[in-house]
Design an enzyme around this catalytic site. Structure first.
Site, PDB file in Angstrom:
ATOM      1  N   ASP A 267       0.860  -1.181   0.000  1.00  0.00           N
ATOM      2  CA  ASP A 267       0.000   0.000   0.000  1.00  0.00           C
ATOM      3  C   ASP A 267       0.896   1.231   0.000  1.00  0.00           C
ATOM      4  OD1 ASP A 267      -2.464  -1.334   0.038  1.00  0.00           O
ATOM      5  OD2 ASP A 267      -2.462  -1.486   2.218  1.00  0.00           O
TER       6      ASP A 267
ATOM      7  N   ASP B 282      -7.098  -1.121  -4.587  1.00  0.00           N
ATOM      8  CA  ASP B 282      -8.150  -0.735  -3.643  1.00  0.00           C
ATOM      9  C   ASP B 282      -9.077   0.313  -4.253  1.00  0.00           C
ATOM     10  OD1 ASP B 282      -6.954  -2.428  -1.773  1.00  0.00           O
ATOM     11  OD2 ASP B 282      -5.776  -0.809  -0.882  1.00  0.00           O
TER      12      ASP B 282
END
Length: 159
Positions: A117, A135
């Site tokens: 991330d 995401d």
């Protein structure tokens, strides 16, 4: 194959997701952060769990569990896409977005054991959990799918 263009879109989004994660992995050390604006940074973090780091503190079993769930979900979405009429463009786009995000994060979990991330949104003392391109695709796909279903439900009521 009648839905080939949608699977090309999925492939393109997976490639973009993986390339952005690779750049972060190669150019930023773990936990290193690069400020872009006062509210946006690129921060290299590893998520060993699911959304919002759910299950991240477990002892490793969650990797296999999440890989299995992601694989089954991806297969189900592929089947759903194939069975969806070509005229349902927005539904196919939504499913394609969700599928690309699921595959992008699945690749990370299967290969690395965690998801990379890096998009870090914050304002003053508020920090949103760090996320990635996959995401974003999943989130946009779910929102679009909900809107399509709401539209179809409203349209059905008025017929």
């Amino acid at each position: 194959m009648k839905h080939a263009k949608w699977f090309v879109l999925v492939l393109l989004l997976v490639v973009i997701d993986q390339l952005t994660k690779l750049m972060v992995y190669d150019y930023l050390k773990l936990y290193e952060s690069f400020e872009i604006t006062s509210f946006l940074s690129i921060s290299h973090v590893h998520n060993y769990g699911a959304a919002f780091s759910f299950l991240a503190n477990e002892d490793g079993w969650q990797q296999y569990f999440l890989v299995t769930i992601s694989s089954v979900a991806s297969l189900a979405i592929v089947i759903w896409m194939v069975k969806t009429s070509q005229t349902q463009v927005f539904k196919l786009a939504a499913l394609g977005l969700i599928l690309s995000g699921a595959i992008g994060n699945l690749i990370d979990r299967a290969v690395l054991g965690f998801v990379i991330d890096f998009i870090d949104l914050h304002y003053q003392d508020f920090y949103w959990p760090v996320f990635n391109v996959a995401d974003i695709a999943i989130t946009l796909g779910v929102i679009l799918l909900i809107l399509v279903d709401l539209y179809n439900e409203k349209k059905t009521k008025h017929e």
